[in-house]
Design a protein around this motif. Structure first.
Motif, PDB file in Angstrom:
ATOM      1  N   SER A 183      -1.908  -0.765   0.671  1.00 16.90           N
ATOM      2  CA  SER A 183      -3.202  -0.134   0.453  1.00 16.90           C
ATOM      3  C   SER A 183      -3.287   0.351  -0.986  1.00 16.90           C
ATOM      4  CB  SER A 183      -3.396   1.033   1.428  1.00 16.90           C
ATOM      5  OG  SER A 183      -2.418   2.034   1.198  1.00 16.90           O
ATOM      6  N   GLY A 184      -4.456   0.876  -1.363  1.00 21.44           N
ATOM      7  CA  GLY A 184      -4.637   1.345  -2.725  1.00 21.44           C
ATOM      8  C   GLY A 184      -4.938   0.190  -3.672  1.00 21.44           C
ATOM      9  N   ASP A 185      -4.530   0.333  -4.928  1.00 17.81           N
ATOM     10  CA  ASP A 185      -4.683  -0.720  -5.932  1.00 17.81           C
ATOM     11  C   ASP A 185      -3.310  -1.276  -6.279  1.00 17.81           C
ATOM     12  OD1 ASP A 185      -7.493  -0.445  -6.219  1.00 17.81           O
ATOM     13  OD2 ASP A 185      -7.190   1.312  -7.486  1.00 17.81           O
ATOM     14  N   LEU A 186      -3.274  -2.543  -6.663  1.00 16.98           N
ATOM     15  CA  LEU A 186      -2.000  -3.222  -6.874  1.00 16.98           C
ATOM     16  C   LEU A 186      -2.139  -4.234  -8.004  1.00 16.98           C
ATOM     17  CD1 LEU A 186       0.862  -3.472  -5.462  1.00 16.98           C
ATOM     18  CD2 LEU A 186      -0.075  -5.462  -4.294  1.00 16.98           C
ATOM     19  N   ILE A 187      -1.103  -4.347  -8.831  1.00 18.90           N
ATOM     20  CA  ILE A 187      -1.049  -5.372  -9.874  1.00 18.90           C
ATOM     21  C   ILE A 187       0.133  -6.287  -9.584  1.00 18.90           C
ATOM     22  CG2 ILE A 187      -0.743  -5.825 -12.339  1.00 18.90           C
ATOM     23  CD1 ILE A 187      -1.976  -3.107 -12.923  1.00 18.90           C
ATOM     24  N   LEU A 188      -0.125  -7.573  -9.451  1.00 21.26           N
ATOM     25  CA  LEU A 188       0.915  -8.578  -9.217  1.00 21.26           C
ATOM     26  C   LEU A 188       1.054  -9.439 -10.468  1.00 21.26           C
ATOM     27  CD1 LEU A 188      -0.074  -9.753  -5.603  1.00 21.26           C
ATOM     28  CD2 LEU A 188       1.546  -7.976  -6.247  1.00 21.26           C
ATOM     29  N   ASP A 231      -5.838  -4.000   3.406  1.00 25.81           N
ATOM     30  CA  ASP A 231      -6.312  -2.631   3.224  1.00 25.81           C
ATOM     31  C   ASP A 231      -6.304  -2.199   1.762  1.00 25.81           C
ATOM     32  OD1 ASP A 231      -6.842  -1.872   5.951  1.00 25.81           O
ATOM     33  OD2 ASP A 231      -4.683  -1.856   6.295  1.00 25.81           O
ATOM     34  N   TYR A 232      -6.040  -3.134   0.860  1.00 24.02           N
ATOM     35  CA  TYR A 232      -6.108  -2.808  -0.563  1.00 24.02           C
ATOM     36  C   TYR A 232      -7.564  -2.640  -0.984  1.00 24.02           C
ATOM     37  CZ  TYR A 232      -1.266  -4.482  -0.943  1.00 24.02           C
ATOM     38  OH  TYR A 232       0.083  -4.656  -0.798  1.00 24.02           O
ATOM     39  N   ARG A 233      -7.770  -1.811  -2.023  1.00 24.89           N
ATOM     40  CA  ARG A 233      -9.087  -1.782  -2.651  1.00 24.89           C
ATOM     41  C   ARG A 233      -9.199  -2.989  -3.586  1.00 24.89           C
ATOM     42  NH1 ARG A 233     -11.875   2.189  -7.090  1.00 24.89           N
ATOM     43  NH2 ARG A 233      -9.955   1.686  -8.173  1.00 24.89           N
ATOM     44  N   HIS A 234      -8.353  -3.027  -4.623  1.00 25.65           N
ATOM     45  CA  HIS A 234      -8.308  -4.163  -5.537  1.00 25.65           C
ATOM     46  C   HIS A 234      -6.870  -4.627  -5.704  1.00 25.65           C
ATOM     47  CE1 HIS A 234     -12.283  -3.213  -7.925  1.00 25.65           C
ATOM     48  NE2 HIS A 234     -12.502  -3.648  -6.692  1.00 25.65           N
ATOM     49  N   VAL A 235      -6.662  -5.931  -5.650  1.00 25.29           N
ATOM     50  CA  VAL A 235      -5.398  -6.537  -6.066  1.00 25.29           C
ATOM     51  C   VAL A 235      -5.681  -7.299  -7.354  1.00 25.29           C
ATOM     52  CG1 VAL A 235      -3.558  -8.151  -5.514  1.00 25.29           C
ATOM     53  CG2 VAL A 235      -4.555  -6.746  -3.700  1.00 25.29           C
ATOM     54  N   ASP A 368       5.704   6.839  13.562  1.00 26.16           N
ATOM     55  CA  ASP A 368       4.494   6.098  13.192  1.00 26.16           C
ATOM     56  C   ASP A 368       3.877   6.642  11.907  1.00 26.16           C
ATOM     57  OD1 ASP A 368       4.774   4.474  15.403  1.00 26.16           O
ATOM     58  OD2 ASP A 368       3.449   5.673  16.657  1.00 26.16           O
ATOM     59  N   VAL A 369       3.837   7.970  11.772  1.00 32.31           N
ATOM     60  CA  VAL A 369       3.282   8.573  10.557  1.00 32.31           C
ATOM     61  C   VAL A 369       4.165   8.234   9.361  1.00 32.31           C
ATOM     62  CG1 VAL A 369       2.726  10.753   9.402  1.00 32.31           C
ATOM     63  CG2 VAL A 369       2.106  10.413  11.798  1.00 32.31           C
ATOM     64  N   CYS A 370       5.479   8.322   9.542  1.00 35.46           N
ATOM     65  CA  CYS A 370       6.406   7.997   8.448  1.00 35.46           C
ATOM     66  C   CYS A 370       6.309   6.524   8.060  1.00 35.46           C
ATOM     67  CB  CYS A 370       7.832   8.344   8.849  1.00 35.46           C
ATOM     68  SG  CYS A 370       8.165  10.126   8.898  1.00 35.46           S
ATOM     69  N   THR A 371       6.115   5.644   9.034  1.00 37.04           N
ATOM     70  CA  THR A 371       5.954   4.222   8.727  1.00 37.04           C
ATOM     71  C   THR A 371       4.662   3.985   7.961  1.00 37.04           C
ATOM     72  OG1 THR A 371       7.214   3.584  10.697  1.00 37.04           O
ATOM     73  CG2 THR A 371       5.769   1.913   9.740  1.00 37.04           C
ATOM     74  N   LYS A 372       3.594   4.673   8.359  1.00 42.36           N
ATOM     75  CA  LYS A 372       2.310   4.531   7.657  1.00 42.36           C
ATOM     76  C   LYS A 372       2.423   5.003   6.213  1.00 42.36           C
ATOM     77  CE  LYS A 372      -1.354   4.675  10.083  1.00 42.36           C
ATOM     78  NZ  LYS A 372      -2.520   4.987  10.933  1.00 42.36           N
ATOM     79  N   ALA A 373       3.296   5.978   5.957  1.00 38.81           N
ATOM     80  CA  ALA A 373       3.473   6.479   4.591  1.00 38.81           C
ATOM     81  C   ALA A 373       3.920   5.368   3.649  1.00 38.81           C
ATOM     82  CB  ALA A 373       4.488   7.624   4.579  1.00 38.81           C
ATOM     83  N   PHE A 374       4.653   4.387   4.163  1.00 44.50           N
ATOM     84  CA  PHE A 374       5.114   3.278   3.319  1.00 44.50           C
ATOM     85  C   PHE A 374       4.011   2.247   3.060  1.00 44.50           C
ATOM     86  CE2 PHE A 374       9.130   5.033   4.763  1.00 44.50           C
ATOM     87  CZ  PHE A 374       9.865   5.039   3.587  1.00 44.50           C
ATOM     88  N   GLN A 375       2.893   2.364   3.746  1.00 43.38           N
ATOM     89  CA  GLN A 375       1.744   1.527   3.421  1.00 43.38           C
ATOM     90  C   GLN A 375       0.971   2.074   2.221  1.00 43.38           C
ATOM     91  OE1 GLN A 375       0.516   1.373   7.974  1.00 43.38           O
ATOM     92  NE2 GLN A 375      -0.617  -0.172   6.847  1.00 43.38           N
ATOM     93  N   LEU A 376       1.200   3.339   1.900  1.00 46.74           N
ATOM     94  CA  LEU A 376       0.458   4.003   0.834  1.00 46.74           C
ATOM     95  C   LEU A 376       1.172   3.854  -0.505  1.00 46.74           C
ATOM     96  CD1 LEU A 376      -0.451   7.356   2.615  1.00 46.74           C
ATOM     97  CD2 LEU A 376      -1.846   5.308   2.435  1.00 46.74           C
ATOM     98  N   PRO A 377       0.424   4.005  -1.606  1.00 51.23           N
ATOM     99  CA  PRO A 377       1.074   4.062  -2.918  1.00 51.23           C
ATOM    100  C   PRO A 377       2.010   5.266  -2.959  1.00 51.23           C
ATOM    101  CG  PRO A 377      -1.318   3.819  -3.143  1.00 51.23           C
ATOM    102  CD  PRO A 377      -1.048   4.126  -1.706  1.00 51.23           C
ATOM    103  N   PRO A 378       3.241   5.091  -3.441  1.00 53.72           N
ATOM    104  CA  PRO A 378       4.218   6.203  -3.426  1.00 53.72           C
ATOM    105  C   PRO A 378       4.007   7.160  -4.589  1.00 53.72           C
ATOM    106  CG  PRO A 378       5.231   4.250  -4.334  1.00 53.72           C
ATOM    107  CD  PRO A 378       3.825   3.849  -3.968  1.00 53.72           C
ATOM    108  N   LYS A 379       2.938   7.926  -4.553  1.00 53.69           N
ATOM    109  CA  LYS A 379       2.614   8.832  -5.644  1.00 53.69           C
ATOM    110  C   LYS A 379       1.628   9.870  -5.140  1.00 53.69           C
ATOM    111  CE  LYS A 379      -0.909   5.580  -7.188  1.00 53.69           C
ATOM    112  NZ  LYS A 379      -1.482   4.874  -8.319  1.00 53.69           N
ATOM    113  N   ALA A 380       1.359  10.881  -5.991  1.00 52.19           N
ATOM    114  CA  ALA A 380       0.480  11.977  -5.592  1.00 52.19           C
ATOM    115  C   ALA A 380      -0.725  12.037  -6.516  1.00 52.19           C
ATOM    116  CB  ALA A 380       1.259  13.293  -5.623  1.00 52.19           C
TER     117      ALA A 380
END
Length: 740
Positions: A183-188, A231-235, A368-380
């Motif tokens: 999820s979020g934004d991603l650069i490949l 679930d990404y906004r932009h890749v 389940d909540v902890c697993t979902k956390a890894f779908q998110l960008p790891p930042k605040a």
């Protein structure tokens, strides 16, 4: 002179108001496009009031981020029969941004659902782009790119270039072997076949074009800004056919993205240090990947992913052993209100501050909540806030607060906020943000949010309660949070920091501020970049399946590390939020499981179901058959055997483990017959039961197979009712009569 002063006052009022002001029913906009933008917003608002789905969706561009989710949300509102009595959207600010316009808009709304009125107001940003002659919404949840994650191939020769980009954008750098964010934004970044994350998207036809060693050619760099990929906004995919082309493209885009923090979806070409939108004739969908080269890269990456699953699984086993030892040494058995913590309603007014914080803490132990956390960008930051909202449709305020803490938000940065009229999430980062996951289809990260009156803010470690004037925050944190709240929330009862400082806040010694220290980055650090030479061949069908399994394993390990930490604090601080969090989570191996039996019997929802069974069945055996019939409607799911799901959740979602069904059956049976002293919940290695007694002896309601039996199960290791508990693993209690 007076005319000049008058003109200056008028100009100043326009500037201070922002985008427009009203005088004699004439609206003046800061930019000439303002009237056209407002026209689109008026169509949007009118469509909401009339529930005109076609009119509503006509306001959005087809490549608007989250287009399908936006459509699904408005359909859901109509299906729930939510009626909008008022819905208006007006421009508060307007400025040019890239190829389009950013509009700061204020939304005011009032709904009527099930006879209940609810109203609200929010201010946030929307991005517009002109298509033909109409301004359409290109990004309904607009924000600029904020440190998007950068992913490069594990064996790619572009690693140094990727490092440079990540450093320039202050982003987190991942390899394709440990890229599990979704999820979020991603650069490949990559060439034709050196990044498995790009190849996965190409195989799924999720890219605009496929890059090969021949297309788009040696001298060209190509950039794809792809919306709505999962679930990404932009890749943002940055590639070149050759190594030189890819390096040049990465170098150019590093500089470009530091100066231009948003790009509209589409395909761009980079040539001679210039970027432009690709013409239709320059694009082709006829290119085909070299299957062998693609599969070779995917297979090698999958091999490393499966090896990491084994490493994480080994550590999971060690953590479980450690947790078992800690559980045996906790003896906080004097509390009488543990049943209040075992609740599905985290906003219940009767719950104490300890329990409310314990509910938030309990989600740190939720796999389940902890697993979902890894779908998110790891930042605040705001990107993580947006991504969390997009994944939180089935979550409450407390669980989203825990989710954000697990992604890296600090203990003084994110809180559950309780008002008189609403519960939201308050993020004290940047200029501050308000998040409302429960707001029908217009949820988002808000710049401003209207609230009647603030009651409290809390997370796993800190709280500030303005009703009973208590806290465990340092004074400087109180002032910092109140100042941020005043910026983000339009409170009808204003908070004055000077007045709060003069007040004497009572310090609650039971509520320790030992914040839970773990987040996703602690688990990412355990992953290896290479598999040993003796690693066996891949056992899973695809890289996608392997990454899903790795994410699940990492989520379980994170939840266990959090649980171990919480259990240590629970033993050290009886009556603290961490003590109660064990019961909020429904942990099976606790000293007082009787609390679960009592909560099941007292559940209002379970009482209604028991009454329905009793009203349609007069005879005892028929009532038991009614219980079995209801249990058969609940689907058995594979889940951990060390957590109880609340009976109301079991009924609501129509699924649960055998032990969850047993707790529900206990509530139903005691609701129908009483006899709570003679009725037991029993958990065994094979199944879970409600043990009941009649004139012929004991019977077992088998909740795994929805059947009635008189055959005892010798593998029972845990049983309890509202007065007694027996647990062979913790060495608690005496063996009950039915087991002798």
């Amino acid at each position: 002179m007076k005319k000049i002063l008058l003109l200056m006052l008028v100009l100043a009022s326009v500037f201070l108001f922002g985008c427009r002001f009203k005088s004699d029913n004439i609206t003046v906009y800061e930019l000439p496009e303002g009237a056209e933008i407002q026209k689109t917003l008026d169509i949007l608002a009118d469509s909401v009031l009339s529930m005109n789905i076609e009119g509503y969706m006509s306001c959005f561009s087809a490549d608007c981020a989250f287009f399908n989710k936006i459509n699904k949300n408005i359909l859901s509102v109509r299906a729930q029969n939510i009626k909008y009595k008022n819905f208006s959207v007006s421009i508060k600010g307007l400025k040019r941004y890239g190829e389009g316009l950013e509009a700061i808009v204020n939304t005011q709304w009032e709904t009527l659902s099930d006879g209940k009125r609810k109203s609200g107001e929010q201010t946030r940003s929307i991005y517009f782009s002109k298509e033909k002659e109409t301004w359409k919404i290109k990004d309904y949840y607009f924000r600029t790119y904020i440190r998007p994650s950068v992913v490069v191939g594990n064996s790619s020769l572009l690693f140094a270039n990727a490092q440079g980009m990540a450093k320039a954008l202050t982003s987190k750098l991942f390899l394709d072997i440990d890229h599990i964010q979704s999820s979020g934004d991603l650069i490949l970044l990559g060439t034709a076949y050196d990044n498995a994350s790009i190849l996965e998207m190409e195989k799924e036809n999720s890219t605009y074009i496929k890059v090969t060693e021949n297309y788009p050619g040696n001298d060209l760099g190509i950039v794809q800004v792809i919306p709505n990929a999962g679930d990404y906004r932009h890749v943002i995919v940055i590639q070149g056919s050759s190594l030189r082309g890819a390096k040049n493209a990465i170098s150019f885009m590093t500089q470009y993205l530091t100066q231009n923090s948003y790009m509209e979806p589409g395909v761009y070409l980079i040539q001679d240090d210039k970027i432009r939108k690709a013409e239709l004739l320059e694009l082709t969908t006829l290119t085909t990947l070299d299957y062998n080269k693609a599969e070779d890269t995917l297979s090698k990456v999958q091999n490393v992913v499966e090896y990491n699953i084994k490493l994480i699984s080994d550590e999971i086993a060690l953590e479980k052993d450690n947790i078992h030892l800690i559980e045996k040494n906790i003896s906080n058995s004097n509390k009488k209100d543990y049943k209040e913590a075992f609740s599905v309603n985290s906003a219940a007014k009767k719950q104490s501050q300890s329990i409310r914080m314990g509910i938030i803490s309990s989600y740190f132990m939720n796999k389940d909540v902890c697993t979902k956390a890894f779908q998110l960008p790891p930042k605040a930051d705001a990107e993580a806030l947006d991504a969390a909202l997009m994944l939180s449709s089935d979550m409450d305020i407390s669980s989203v607060t825990a989710l954000l803490r697990l992604t890296g938000f600090l203990g003084d940065e994110v809180f559950s906020l309780e008002g008189e009229d609403a519960s939201v999430i308050f993020a004290n980062t940047g200029d501050g943000h308000a998040l409302d996951p429960d707001m029908p289809f217009i949820h988002g990260v808000n710049r401003q949010y209207t609230l009647e009156e603030l009651r409290s803010i809390e997370n796993d470690g800190y709280y500030l309660n303005l009703k009973d004037n208590s806290t465990n925050m340092p004074k400087e944190d109180i002032i910092n949070n109140i100042n941020a709240i005043n910026k983000v929330f339009s409170l009808k009862k204003e908070l004055l920091p000077s007045r709060l400082v003069r007040k004497s806040f009572a310090q609650n010694e039971e509520l320790v501020n030992n914040l839970i220290p773990f987040n996703t980055l602690d688990i990412y650090e355990k992953l290896q970049n290479n598999a040993p030479y003796f690693q066996y061949s891949n056992s899973m069908s695809s890289l996608s399946e392997a990454k899903d399994a790795l994410r699940t394993a990492m989520g379980e390990l994170l939840s266990l590390k959090c649980r171990k930490y919480i259990l240590n604090l629970a033993g050290k601080y009886p009556g603290s939020q961490y003590d109660y969090s064990r019961y909020s989570a429904g942990l099976a191996f606790v000293e007082k499981p009787e609390a679960y039996a009592e909560a099941a019997r007292e559940s209002a929802v379970v009482k209604v179901k028991a009454s329905e069974i009793g009203s349609s069945n007069r005879e005892r055996e028929n009532k038991i058959e009614g219980i079995l019939s209801l249990l058969s409607t609940i689907k058995i799911e594979e889940k951990a055997m060390d957590f109880f799901l609340h009976p109301e959740a079991c009924l609501k979602y129509k699924k649960g483990g055998a032990m969850d069904k047993a707790l529900l059956a206990y509530g139903l049976y005691t609701g129908l017959f009483g006899k709570s002293d003679e009725t037991w919940v029993a958990i065994s290695e094979n199944s879970s039961y409600v043990v009941i007694k009649d004139e012929y002896g004991y019977k077992y309601i088998d909740c795994k197979y929805n059947a009635l039996s008189r055959m005892p199960d010798p593998t029972i290791y845990l049983c309890f009712n509202e007065k007694h508990a027996y647990n062979t693993r913790l060495g608690i209690g005496e063996r009950p009569e039915f087991m002798r």
